[in-house]
Design a protein around this motif. Structure first.
Motif, mmCIF file in Angstrom:
data_model
loop_
_atom_site.group_PDB
_atom_site.id
_atom_site.type_symbol
_atom_site.label_atom_id
_atom_site.label_comp_id
_atom_site.label_asym_id
_atom_site.label_seq_id
_atom_site.Cartn_x
_atom_site.Cartn_y
_atom_site.Cartn_z
ATOM 1 N N UNK A 242 0.804 -1.227 0.000
ATOM 2 C CA UNK A 242 0.000 0.000 0.000
ATOM 3 C C UNK A 242 0.832 1.271 0.000
ATOM 4 N N UNK A 243 1.916 1.279 0.746
ATOM 5 C CA UNK A 243 2.712 2.497 0.886
ATOM 6 C C UNK A 243 4.181 2.127 0.921
ATOM 7 N N UNK A 244 5.011 3.015 0.387
ATOM 8 C CA UNK A 244 6.431 2.733 0.338
ATOM 9 C C UNK A 244 7.206 3.407 1.442
ATOM 10 N N UNK A 245 7.910 4.481 1.081
ATOM 11 C CA UNK A 245 8.815 5.134 2.026
ATOM 12 C C UNK A 245 8.160 6.180 2.911
ATOM 13 N N UNK A 246 6.855 6.309 2.843
ATOM 14 C CA UNK A 246 6.177 7.277 3.696
ATOM 15 C C UNK A 246 5.053 7.992 2.969
ATOM 16 N N UNK A 247 4.499 9.010 3.604
ATOM 17 C CA UNK A 247 3.431 9.812 3.009
ATOM 18 C C UNK A 247 4.000 10.706 1.917
ATOM 19 N N UNK A 248 3.336 10.777 0.774
ATOM 20 C CA UNK A 248 3.736 11.702 -0.287
ATOM 21 C C UNK A 248 3.402 13.131 0.111
ATOM 22 N N UNK A 249 2.279 13.297 0.790
ATOM 23 C CA UNK A 249 1.855 14.607 1.273
ATOM 24 C C UNK A 249 2.114 14.750 2.767
#
Length: 256
Positions: A242-249
């Motif tokens: 679902x998610x990689x290195x963290x929040x994009x925003x």
């Protein structure tokens, strides 16, 4: 003689003017603003959370707050045996092993922006809730607690809809198959805490792979809900899901 002098003076004046003009233009800074700003607005997808008993929301200015009981609207072996949605495991995982936890009512509030934008400094996702699905169930990241372990073993406790409880807090780490079965593999599935949407594992009839996505497990493209395009995450069938290195925003606040 006067005519010749006049011609010389005129010539010198023209040369001086040209030199002055060139030196002035070279010294001036180009102040044309070539910066483009992407203005996203996720208001259009809010009705997809309507008519779900588990979740309610309210809008104030450019901020939205979701409150959820985190109770799934589908069957699970993690319901109490007397609950009408109790159903013994009937999934496809031959290694399935029920964990000792059970589904219980929560009180979780997400407050996030309606106008998400890329963060200058990205932040890692925490253990616990990182977003909310369209049926009110919370998303967790790609790790098992408490020490950010891979989901390899924990996956064997996911029910037939690929969720399970931690304590009494039910959640999805990977594709919520109840939602993709109901709405489609390319459907809007929910929001992460930074306000950016989460979509299923397909786009334009093609399966999305990790190689199609950036380090945060998303990309910018047109979707059915955002015909002008928007940055969004995709759930894929391989780690980090679902998610990689963290929040994009910039993440909003989560209280529970």
């Amino acid at each position: 003689m006067k005519k010749n002098q006049f011609t010389k003076d005129l010539f010198l004046a023209i040369i001086t003017l040209i030199i002055f003009s060139c030196s002035s233009s070279e010294g001036q800074e180009d102040t044309t603003d070539t910066t483009t700003t992407t203005n996203y607005d996720i208001s259009s997808i809010l009705p997809k959370f309507d008519n779900i008993d588990a979740v309610s929301y309210s809008v104030s200015g450019n901020t939205i707050s979701f409150t959820t009981t985190d109770l799934p609207n589908h069957t699970s072996p993690y319901w109490d045996a007397s609950h009408p949605l109790y159903e013994a495991y009937n999934g496809t995982n031959s290694n399935w092993n029920q964990n000792p936890n059970s589904i219980g009512e929560q009180n979780i509030t997400f407050t996030m922006t309606l106008n998400p934008e890329e963060a200058t400094t990205k932040s890692a996702t925490p253990l616990g809730p990182i977003g909310i699905s369209r049926n009110g169930i919370v998303f967790f990241n790609q790790y098992a607690g408490p020490n950010n372990q891979a989901l390899t073993n924990e996956i064997n406790s996911f029910d037939q809809w690929l969720g399970h409880p931690a304590g009494t807090q039910y959640h999805y780490h990977i594709e919520p198959s109840y939602l993709t079965d109901q709405f489609g593999k390319d459907a809007f599935l929910g929001l992460l805490s930074d306000g950016f949407p989460v979509y299923g594992p397909e786009e334009n009839g093609t399966t999305v792979t990790n190689a199609d996505l950036d380090d945060y497990h998303g990309h910018t493209s047109v979707t059915a809900d955002f015909p002008d395009g928007i940055y969004h995450y995709h759930i894929t069938n391989e780690d980090p899901y679902l998610n990689g290195n963290g929040f994009f925003g910039t993440a909003g606040t989560i209280t529970r």
